[in-house]
Design an enzyme around this catalytic site. Sequence first.
Site, PDB file in Angstrom:
ATOM      1  N   CYS A 124      -6.041 102.711   4.970  1.00  0.00           N
ATOM      2  CA  CYS A 124      -7.108 103.687   4.723  1.00  0.00           C
ATOM      3  C   CYS A 124      -8.326 103.372   5.596  1.00  0.00           C
ATOM      4  O   CYS A 124      -8.887 104.258   6.247  1.00  0.00           O
ATOM      5  CB  CYS A 124      -7.468 103.662   3.241  1.00  0.00           C
ATOM      6  SG  CYS A 124      -8.652 104.926   2.751  1.00  0.00           S
ATOM      7  N   CYS A 125      -8.731 102.092   5.627  1.00  0.00           N
ATOM      8  CA  CYS A 125      -9.867 101.708   6.486  1.00  0.00           C
ATOM      9  C   CYS A 125      -9.552 101.948   7.955  1.00  0.00           C
ATOM     10  O   CYS A 125     -10.437 102.317   8.736  1.00  0.00           O
ATOM     11  CB  CYS A 125     -10.211 100.229   6.281  1.00  0.00           C
ATOM     12  SG  CYS A 125     -11.240  99.877   4.844  1.00  0.00           S
ATOM     13  N   CYS A 207     -17.500 102.498   0.575  1.00  0.00           N
ATOM     14  CA  CYS A 207     -16.994 103.714  -0.072  1.00  0.00           C
ATOM     15  C   CYS A 207     -16.932 103.507  -1.585  1.00  0.00           C
ATOM     16  O   CYS A 207     -16.653 102.403  -2.060  1.00  0.00           O
ATOM     17  CB  CYS A 207     -15.597 104.021   0.438  1.00  0.00           C
ATOM     18  SG  CYS A 207     -15.496 104.284   2.211  1.00  0.00           S
ATOM     19  N   CYS A 233     -13.510  95.466   6.252  1.00  0.00           N
ATOM     20  CA  CYS A 233     -12.878  96.765   6.466  1.00  0.00           C
ATOM     21  C   CYS A 233     -12.020  96.798   7.726  1.00  0.00           C
ATOM     22  O   CYS A 233     -11.240  97.731   7.920  1.00  0.00           O
ATOM     23  CB  CYS A 233     -13.935  97.861   6.527  1.00  0.00           C
ATOM     24  SG  CYS A 233     -15.149  97.610   7.824  1.00  0.00           S
TER      25      CYS A 233
HETATM   26  S1  SF4 Z   1     -13.525 101.247   2.062  1.00  0.00           S
HETATM   27 FE1  SF4 Z   1     -13.309 103.465   2.389  1.00  0.00          FE
HETATM   28  S2  SF4 Z   1     -12.000 103.621   4.163  1.00  0.00           S
HETATM   29 FE2  SF4 Z   1     -11.732 101.541   3.363  1.00  0.00          FE
HETATM   30  S3  SF4 Z   1     -10.017 101.616   1.866  1.00  0.00           S
HETATM   31 FE3  SF4 Z   1     -11.871 102.005   0.705  1.00  0.00          FE
HETATM   32  S4  SF4 Z   1     -12.043 104.240   0.666  1.00  0.00           S
HETATM   33 FE4  SF4 Z   1     -10.655 103.734   2.341  1.00  0.00          FE
END
Ligand code: SF4
Length: 238
Positions: A124-125, A207, A233
Site C-alpha cells: 500500500c505504501c 494516514c 513507509c
Molecule cells: S501509511 Fe498510508 S499508504 Fe502506507 S499502508 Fe497505511 S494507508 Fe497505505
Amino acid sequence: MTETVTYQNWSQISGIFPILDETKGARSVLEWAYRSYPEEQIVYASSFGAEAIVLIDLIQQVKPDAHIVFLDTGLHFPETYEVIDKMEARFPILRIERKQPKISLDEQSAEYGSALWKRDPNQCCHIRKVIPLKETLTAKQAWISGLRREQSPTRANTEFLNKDEKFENIKICPLIHWTWDEVWSYIKERDLPYNTLHDHQYPSIGCFPCTQPVGDDGDSRAGRWTGSGKTECGLHTR
Ligand code: SF4
C-alpha cells in the site's frame, strides 16, 4: 557557486556544515542547498507534521517560492489537510503540490482487495507513497526531508547530506540535530499553524488507518503501523 553534490560525484563530499548556529545548522544547510541546486532540481517532500512546519518556515526564509510536495495518499486525517490549507494561507508564495497516486482508492481495492493497508501495508505504501515520490524525484538531483536523529533507531545515523540509493539522488536533512522540544519551542515562538492531532498524543502523523495515539512513555513513532513490525513507509529505506 559550490559544486553540486550529485549521486554520481557523492564520493567527493565530506562534512561541510557547521552545527553551532541558532538553528543547529539547519539554515546553513538550506542556504547551501538552494544556492547549489537549480530550483527545478530540488524539492522538499513534506508530511506536514511538526518537523515539517519548522522546516517550511525555515525554507520560506531562504527560498520564498520553494517547491514542496505532499504525498496525498487520499487517506490522511482531515486535520492534516487543514494544516496544509493554513500553511498555504500563511506562505502563499510557496509552491505546495499535492501529489496523488496514479490509482484511486477504488481502483486499488478492485486490483488488490479492500483495505490493503491491513494485509500488506508495504504494498500500500509503495503504491500510494513510494511510486508518487519516485515520479516527483525523476531527474531531480536532491530532495529535502525533515528526519531527526532522535526520532528512531533507524534514523539515528542520518547526516545533513545523504546518498539516497533508492531515488538515486541526494537527500538533505537539515533538522538532524533538533530535539522534539526544540521543534515545539520554534513552532510556539513563531506562532506557526500545526496539526491539532499533536495536541491529542499523535506525535507522528501519517494516514489514518495506520496511525494511533501513543502514551507518554511511547517513542514518537510508536503509533505508526502499531503491531505490524513496520516502522517506515519506505521512503527512507533502501
Ligand atoms: S501509511 Fe498510508 S499508504 Fe502506507 S499502508 Fe497505511 S494507508 Fe497505505
